[in-house]
Design a protein around this motif. Structure first.
Motif, short mmCIF file in Angstrom:
data_model
loop_
_atom_site.label_atom_id
_atom_site.label_comp_id
_atom_site.label_asym_id
_atom_site.label_seq_id
_atom_site.Cartn_x
_atom_site.Cartn_y
_atom_site.Cartn_z
N GLY A 115 98.79 80.35 23.34
CA GLY A 115 98.28 80.00 22.01
C GLY A 115 97.95 78.53 21.88
N ASN A 116 98.08 77.75 22.96
CA ASN A 116 97.87 76.30 22.92
C ASN A 116 97.13 75.82 24.16
N ASP A 117 96.34 74.76 23.99
CA ASP A 117 95.75 74.08 25.14
C ASP A 117 95.57 72.61 24.77
N TYR A 118 95.65 71.74 25.77
CA TYR A 118 95.63 70.30 25.52
C TYR A 118 94.63 69.62 26.45
N TRP A 119 93.70 68.87 25.86
CA TRP A 119 92.80 68.01 26.63
C TRP A 119 93.26 66.57 26.50
N TRP A 120 93.41 65.92 27.65
CA TRP A 120 93.67 64.48 27.66
C TRP A 120 92.32 63.78 27.83
N ILE A 121 91.93 63.01 26.83
CA ILE A 121 90.67 62.28 26.85
C ILE A 121 90.93 60.88 27.40
N PRO A 123 89.65 57.24 28.25
CA PRO A 123 88.55 56.33 27.93
C PRO A 123 88.40 55.24 28.99
N ASN A 124 87.25 54.57 28.94
CA ASN A 124 87.09 53.38 29.78
C ASN A 124 87.57 52.16 28.99
N GLN A 125 87.30 50.97 29.52
CA GLN A 125 87.80 49.76 28.89
C GLN A 125 87.17 49.51 27.51
N LEU A 126 86.03 50.12 27.27
CA LEU A 126 85.37 49.98 25.98
C LEU A 126 85.80 51.06 24.99
N GLY A 127 86.69 51.95 25.44
CA GLY A 127 87.16 53.01 24.55
C GLY A 127 86.27 54.24 24.54
N PHE A 149 102.45 63.87 10.17
CA PHE A 149 102.45 65.24 10.68
C PHE A 149 102.64 65.25 12.19
N ILE A 150 101.74 64.62 12.94
CA ILE A 150 101.90 64.53 14.39
C ILE A 150 101.83 63.06 14.80
N ALA A 151 102.91 62.60 15.46
CA ALA A 151 102.96 61.21 15.91
C ALA A 151 102.34 61.05 17.30
N GLY A 152 102.43 62.09 18.10
CA GLY A 152 101.92 62.02 19.46
C GLY A 152 102.33 63.24 20.24
N GLN A 167 99.56 59.01 22.71
CA GLN A 167 99.24 58.86 21.30
C GLN A 167 98.48 60.09 20.81
N GLU A 168 98.56 60.35 19.54
CA GLU A 168 97.90 61.53 18.96
C GLU A 168 96.40 61.51 19.22
N SER A 169 95.80 60.32 19.21
CA SER A 169 94.35 60.20 19.39
C SER A 169 93.89 60.48 20.82
N GLU A 170 94.80 60.50 21.78
CA GLU A 170 94.43 60.72 23.18
C GLU A 170 94.32 62.19 23.53
N ILE A 171 94.87 63.06 22.71
CA ILE A 171 94.96 64.48 23.03
C ILE A 171 94.17 65.29 22.02
N ILE A 172 93.40 66.25 22.52
CA ILE A 172 92.80 67.27 21.67
C ILE A 172 93.64 68.53 21.85
N HIS A 173 94.26 68.96 20.79
CA HIS A 173 95.16 70.12 20.84
C HIS A 173 94.44 71.33 20.25
N PHE A 174 94.03 72.26 21.11
CA PHE A 174 93.48 73.53 20.65
C PHE A 174 94.64 74.49 20.41
N LYS A 175 94.61 75.24 19.35
CA LYS A 175 95.67 76.23 19.13
C LYS A 175 95.18 77.36 18.24
#
Length: 325
Positions: A115-121, A123-127, A149-152, A167-175
């Motif tokens: 029921g869950n999947d996680y993408w780690w995005i 980035p390069n040095q420019l984000g 709600f979600i810290a990371g 960090q929360e912004s680094e992961i896309i959480h599909f569920k």
């Protein structure tokens, strides 16, 4: 291997951040525990679960994701397809070791099983995102926040002693939306768990019956007493001569007043095929896969095969694509 090395290097750079993760929500553990053991769920990726999850995954992966821009034209909002964009480039080359097709297949399989999947995005040095890594759902935990709600997230690959924070912004959480938990999804495997357990035990029973009998089909009895040596000799001889599928149907020759009495049932007497088919159909229904999509051609003609395919695309595939979109 490259993913593990990347994660280990990341861990070496940010170990000092781990105590801070404790402040995100839980004081004693890294991340919120899941309601189910995801390792066990992934072990169920066999038999009809494998067939259904893989069929859904391949059906999702073959669909082409397109990018559009909303523009106003003559007072109406219309969609213009975008052919060139960094996002499309990223999906075209997910990372050095996985293709776009593999990314979507793994994404769907983990969703179907856990029921869950996680993408780690990454980035390069420019984000700007330059790589996507699919992190196995059984490695990941959500770190709740009392205010956000979600810290990371934390990731614990096999063989690692210390979890790796994100960090929360680094992961896309599909569920898949869940009535059990706000932070974790619930996949179809949970709904099919009783049927899956029955299917596993039925398969094991069938194998055991053919190899060495899952239950004693009969008993040897005598009014005389047997010594320990006689008992051991008789047991070894009986197993050697009559145990296993290769010895089925052999004539038994008994000695010393021994008599044989049947006490068990064979697979045929248990209506094994009917039970197995009923379990299979329940698993297929919960995963939303028509039997005809798996090559099961019982009572299938061209007309209802096309109807099944239309229903499958609309009710199973399209809904999953909408969630991913």
């Amino acid at each position: 291997l490259n993913l593990l090395n990347t994660l280990r290097a990341r861990l070496g750079n940010i170990k000092m951040a781990l105590p801070f993760i404790r402040l995100f929500g839980h004081e004693k553990v890294y991340g919120k525990d899941r309601i189910k053991d995801y390792d066990v769920m992934i072990e169920n990726f066999r038999s009809w679960v494998y067939a259904c999850a893989q069929r859904n995954a391949y059906s999702i992966a073959k669909c082409e994701l397109k990018l559009y821009n909303k523009v106003r034209r003559d007072g109406k909002i219309v969609l213009e397809e975008i052919d060139e964009h960094p996002f499309l480039d990223l999906l075209g080359k997910v990372n050095p070791f996985f293709s776009k097709f593999e990314l979507w297949v793994l994404t769907t399989i983990f969703l179907e099983l856990t029921g869950n999947d996680y993408w780690w995005i990454v980035p390069n040095q420019l984000g700007v995102p330059t790589e996507i890594w699919n992190l196995p759902a059984n490695w990941m935990k959500v770190v709740p926040s009392k205010t956000e709600f979600i810290a990371g997230y934390v990731c614990l690959p096999p063989g690692e002693a210390v979890p790796i924070p994100f960090q929360e912004s680094e992961i896309i959480h599909f569920k898949y939306p869940s009535p059990f938990d706000l932070h974790y999804g619930t996949g179809p495997l949970i709904g099919a768990q009783y049927a899956v357990d029955l299917n596993n035990h039925l398969k094991i029973h069938g194998i055991s019956y053919l190899m060495n009998n899952a239950q004693p089909s009969g008993a040897l009895y005598t009014e005389d007493s047997l010594t320990d040596d006689q008992f051991d000799r008789l047991k070894k001889q009986w197993n050697r001569e009559y145990r296993g599928s290769a010895n089925a149907g052999k004539m038994a020759i008994l000695e010393r007043g021994l008599k044989y009495q049947q006490i068990g049932q064979g697979l045929g007497e248990l209506s094994f095929p009917d039970i197995a088919k009923s379990i299979r159909d329940e698993i297929l229904a919960i995963f939303g896969v028509p039997a005809s999509k798996l090559g099961l051609v019982e009572d299938v003609n061209k007309a209802n095969a096309e109807a099944n395919d239309y229903t499958y695309q609309k009710e199973t595939v399209q809904r999953r694509l909408t969630l991913i979109e």
